[in-house]
Design a protein around this motif. Structure first.
Motif, mmCIF file in Angstrom:
data_model
loop_
_atom_site.group_PDB
_atom_site.id
_atom_site.type_symbol
_atom_site.label_atom_id
_atom_site.label_comp_id
_atom_site.label_asym_id
_atom_site.label_seq_id
_atom_site.Cartn_x
_atom_site.Cartn_y
_atom_site.Cartn_z
ATOM 1 N N GLN A 149 -12.332 -22.650 -92.793
ATOM 2 C CA GLN A 149 -11.289 -22.236 -91.746
ATOM 3 C C GLN A 149 -11.117 -20.708 -92.173
ATOM 4 N N ALA A 150 -11.337 -19.436 -91.214
ATOM 5 C CA ALA A 150 -11.122 -18.075 -91.271
ATOM 6 C C ALA A 150 -10.151 -17.960 -90.275
ATOM 7 N N ARG A 151 -9.600 -16.680 -90.186
ATOM 8 C CA ARG A 151 -8.490 -16.393 -89.180
ATOM 9 C C ARG A 151 -8.817 -16.749 -87.388
ATOM 10 N N ASN A 152 -10.036 -16.609 -87.219
ATOM 11 C CA ASN A 152 -10.693 -16.641 -85.755
ATOM 12 C C ASN A 152 -11.779 -17.502 -85.402
ATOM 13 N N ASP A 153 -12.341 -18.320 -86.796
ATOM 14 C CA ASP A 153 -13.438 -19.032 -86.562
ATOM 15 C C ASP A 153 -13.706 -19.858 -87.801
ATOM 16 N N TRP A 154 -14.576 -20.575 -87.715
ATOM 17 C CA TRP A 154 -15.345 -21.202 -89.094
ATOM 18 C C TRP A 154 -16.424 -20.586 -89.639
ATOM 19 N N ARG A 155 -16.399 -20.179 -90.822
ATOM 20 C CA ARG A 155 -17.498 -19.490 -91.350
ATOM 21 C C ARG A 155 -17.765 -19.846 -92.907
ATOM 22 N N GLY A 156 -18.733 -19.416 -93.382
ATOM 23 C CA GLY A 156 -19.279 -19.550 -94.925
ATOM 24 C C GLY A 156 -20.204 -20.886 -94.995
ATOM 25 N N GLY A 157 -20.335 -21.542 -93.758
ATOM 26 C CA GLY A 157 -21.291 -22.821 -93.898
ATOM 27 C C GLY A 157 -22.654 -22.553 -93.635
ATOM 28 N N THR A 158 -23.493 -23.560 -93.361
ATOM 29 C CA THR A 158 -24.806 -23.242 -93.250
ATOM 30 C C THR A 158 -25.241 -24.038 -92.034
ATOM 31 N N ILE A 159 -26.097 -23.548 -91.439
ATOM 32 C CA ILE A 159 -26.958 -24.273 -90.209
ATOM 33 C C ILE A 159 -28.317 -24.474 -90.492
ATOM 34 N N TYR A 160 -28.744 -25.671 -90.101
ATOM 35 C CA TYR A 160 -30.325 -25.863 -90.340
ATOM 36 C C TYR A 160 -30.950 -26.174 -89.059
ATOM 37 N N SER A 161 -31.930 -25.316 -88.828
ATOM 38 C CA SER A 161 -32.860 -25.579 -87.416
ATOM 39 C C SER A 161 -33.978 -26.191 -87.826
ATOM 40 N N PRO A 162 -34.236 -27.564 -87.413
ATOM 41 C CA PRO A 162 -35.381 -28.342 -87.730
ATOM 42 C C PRO A 162 -36.631 -27.808 -87.162
ATOM 43 N N SER A 163 -36.685 -27.158 -85.984
ATOM 44 C CA SER A 163 -37.568 -26.567 -85.143
ATOM 45 C C SER A 163 -38.343 -25.563 -85.808
#
Length: 154
Positions: free
Chosen positions: A103-117
């Motif tokens: 959790q950051a001030r105005n969002d969630w960040r620092g993670g990853t997102i995987y695009s299977p396509s």
């Protein structure tokens, strides 16, 4: 109209203005403003080919997994349950594609997102917008691509 009547009328209008202004100010907090950290739910990705459920990872942070794949978006002859990730060979349905956020001030960040396509993993930022859409950013360094996901019923 006498001077006294005019003063009373002005005073009456002034009082009404102040009361209505105060009522308007008190009503402001009730205006629907989204909490940017309230990202939990089920969302259709921007192109509508899948739904992602964002739920608590178990530590209060959001994780997203694929819960529906549009059969029309798949190679002919395959069922949604048969679509696999090119990287791992795991079924895409049920695959956790979003995790590691903080959790950051105005969002969630620092993670990853995987695009299977495209079989790629990106840095991730997500937040709920006032419109009810979920803003999802996939980033490589400082360069990000934004998608707007729509909340759906499950």
């Amino acid at each position: 109209m006498g001077s006294l009547d005019r003063e009373q009328t002005i005073e009456s209008y002034t009082m009404k203005f102040l009361v209505l202004s105060l009522a308007g100010i008190l009503a402001l907090p009730s205006v629907a403003m989204a909490n940017p950290h309230d990202v939990f739910g089920v969302y259709a990705v921007e192109d509508g080919t899948s739904h992602i459920e964002i739920a608590d990872c178990g530590d209060g942070t959001p994780c997203g997994k694929v819960v529906w794949i549009d059969p029309e978006s798949i190679e002919s002859g395959l069922a949604p349950e048969e679509v696999t990730s090119p990287a791992t060979g795991e079924p895409v349905l049920g695959l956790t594609i979003l995790h590691g956020l903080r959790q950051a001030r105005n969002d969630w960040r620092g993670g990853t997102i995987y695009s299977p396509s495209v079989d790629r993993t990106y840095g991730a930022r997500i937040r709920q917008l006032d419109s009810g859409l979920l803003e999802v950013k996939g980033c490589i360094g400082p360069i990000c691509q934004t998608q707007l996901w729509t909340s759906v019923e499950r």
